[in-house]
Design a protein around this motif. Structure first.
Motif, mmCIF file in Angstrom:
data_model
loop_
_atom_site.group_PDB
_atom_site.id
_atom_site.type_symbol
_atom_site.label_atom_id
_atom_site.label_comp_id
_atom_site.label_asym_id
_atom_site.label_seq_id
_atom_site.Cartn_x
_atom_site.Cartn_y
_atom_site.Cartn_z
ATOM 1 N N GLY A 39 -2.146 5.329 7.522
ATOM 2 C CA GLY A 39 -3.437 4.855 7.574
ATOM 3 C C GLY A 39 -3.400 3.026 7.304
ATOM 4 N N ASP A 40 -4.339 2.755 6.776
ATOM 5 C CA ASP A 40 -4.344 1.208 6.390
ATOM 6 C C ASP A 40 -3.572 1.135 4.974
ATOM 7 O OD1 ASP A 40 -5.411 -1.619 6.290
ATOM 8 O OD2 ASP A 40 -6.042 -0.947 4.331
ATOM 9 N N TYR A 41 -2.336 0.096 4.986
ATOM 10 C CA TYR A 41 -1.514 0.403 3.757
ATOM 11 C C TYR A 41 -2.176 -0.151 2.666
ATOM 12 C CZ TYR A 41 2.600 -0.209 0.951
ATOM 13 O OH TYR A 41 3.697 0.089 -0.180
ATOM 14 N N ASN A 42 -2.870 -1.167 2.588
ATOM 15 C CA ASN A 42 -3.433 -1.708 1.585
ATOM 16 C C ASN A 42 -4.436 -0.908 0.815
ATOM 17 O OD1 ASN A 42 -1.995 -4.252 1.582
ATOM 18 N ND2 ASN A 42 -3.579 -5.245 2.636
ATOM 19 N N SER A 43 -5.220 -0.057 1.925
ATOM 20 C CA SER A 43 -6.204 0.961 1.201
ATOM 21 C C SER A 43 -5.433 1.950 0.469
ATOM 22 C CB SER A 43 -7.221 1.381 2.370
ATOM 23 O OG SER A 43 -7.952 0.314 2.776
ATOM 24 N N LEU A 44 -4.411 2.442 1.207
ATOM 25 C CA LEU A 44 -3.572 3.690 0.770
ATOM 26 C C LEU A 44 -3.070 3.272 -0.402
ATOM 27 C CD1 LEU A 44 -1.914 4.791 4.001
ATOM 28 C CD2 LEU A 44 -3.667 5.956 2.867
ATOM 29 N N VAL A 45 -2.597 2.293 -0.821
ATOM 30 C CA VAL A 45 -1.836 1.746 -1.930
ATOM 31 C C VAL A 45 -2.721 1.609 -3.003
ATOM 32 C CG1 VAL A 45 -0.120 0.146 -3.099
ATOM 33 C CG2 VAL A 45 0.297 1.017 -0.546
ATOM 34 N N ALA A 46 -4.004 1.197 -2.715
ATOM 35 C CA ALA A 46 -5.193 1.272 -3.671
ATOM 36 C C ALA A 46 -5.533 2.604 -4.232
ATOM 37 C CB ALA A 46 -6.500 0.652 -2.932
ATOM 38 N N GLY A 47 -5.455 3.566 -3.600
ATOM 39 C CA GLY A 47 -5.314 4.967 -3.850
ATOM 40 C C GLY A 47 -4.157 5.319 -4.647
#
Length: 352
Positions: free
Chosen positions: A204-212
């Motif tokens: 998925g979108d890496y930045n969004s995934l790492v926010a999770g």
């Protein structure tokens, strides 16, 4: 391997199929493609990971100082899957976000299509030489509680299930965007390494995934994810404090060293990450570079310290309201002025 999850099979097949179609078409047209004679313009692209955006702006501004009219890299943001075929066909002249050997798959047609394609693509210079790391991390709390130091321990299904968040019995490995080279490599690891039967990649979108990932760590939940440096995650999730690196077996065909000495947050020294240590390089269309000696000479000499990239990435990550293109361009201009003597030497070399 057995027990390969259907989701992994879908992910595994997506990138190579796209590349086969695109590069096979390119094989029919490359003989007639190429850039025009030097007309004083440069069409730049940039990667769709924001940890490389300041560097693209730095190069664009340096090329401007060299006297070229440079397209705005922000208007040509691409993933590797889209960039390299477009570079080969002459749609773009260059970008400065190549990761090698990770991106070798985009240069070597035989690995993608089963036949050798003479793609007019050339890596040039070393923005960061052998300093870009990749690998797998987990939260430190789980590592300490269960004594996990290696991805091989996930070959034990009961260990892998600790990282299962969707209830399918497989560890959820927070991975890479569709079209990124690391997505393909992770899929290869899942297919061929001892821990792969019990793991699935979540793309998925890496930045969004790492926010999770950050939210999970704050909540005390186990989490497994792919990480790389330079990247903002390395500044906000401190190795050895919130997260740790895991060692991993190495694919038989892996090229380059996978061992890193003195790596903070790894249980072993040297730490075998299972990923080759990468160099970040500019990549240009050969016809364009042959027609623009000054550009080639500039790309050959520019280097940007890893710590400077990491500091700017952390600055972007800390911006609560997002980070604008004008701020990225300002960061690039500030970096150039802070290194003016060195930059002027590069420009002098480029002018010949």
């Amino acid at each position: 391997m057995t027990n390969q999850n259907a989701k992994n099979r879908r992910i595994f097949g997506r990138v190579p199929v796209i590349l086969v179609a695109v590069l096979a078409a390119l094989a029919l047209v490359l003989a007639g493609c190429g850039t025009d004679e030097d007309d004083g313009t440069v069409t730049m692209a940039r990667a769709n990971w924001n940890s490389g955006h300041m560097q693209a702006a730095i190069y664009a501004q340096l090329l401007g100082e060299l006297g070229y009219e440079v397209s705005d890299p922000a208007e040509n943001t691409r993933d590797p899957n889209g960039f390299y075929p477009a570079l080969a066909s002459g749609q773009f002249d260059l970008w400065v976000n190549g990761w090698f050997p990770l991106h070798d798959i985009y240069l070597e047609g035989e690995r993608v299509t089963g036949e050798t394609l003479e793609l007019p693509i050339e890596p040039v210079g070393y923005q960061v030489r052998s300093g870009a790391l990749q690998g797998y991390m987990i939260d430190k709390a789980t590592a300490d509680a269960m004594g996990i130091t290696s991805m091989s321990q996930l070959a034990n299904a009961s260990v892998a299930r600790v990282f299962d968040h969707d209830g399918d019995g497989l560890a959820d490995l927070i991975g890479c965007n569709d079209g990124w080279g690391c997505q393909t490599v992770i899929d290869s690891h899942i297919a061929d390494l001892d821990w792969g039967d019990n793991v699935e990649q979540i793309s998925g979108d890496y930045n969004s995934l790492v926010a999770g990932v950050r939210e999970s760590i704050a909540a005390g939940e186990p989490v497994l994810f792919y990480a790389w440096t330079p990247n903002w995650t390395y500044e906000v999730l401190t190795p050895g404090e919130q997260v740790v690196w895991l060692e991993s077996p190495v694919l038989d065909d892996e090229e380059g060293t996978t061992e890193v000495r003195g790596l903070r947050g790894c249980a072993s020294d040297p730490c075998n990450l299972g990923w080759a240590v990468s160099s970040i390089r500019a990549v240009g269309n050969e016809d364009f570079l042959d027609d623009n000696d000054a550009v080639r000479r500039l790309l050959e000499v520019v280097t940007i310290p890893l710590e400077d990239i990491a500091a700017q990435n952390a600055k972007m990550a800390a911006a609560e309201l997002g980070y604008s293109e004008s701020q990225i361009n300002a960061d690039a201009a500030d970096w150039i002025e802070a290194n003016r003597d060195t930059v002027d030497g590069w420009l002098a070399t480029a002018r010949g």
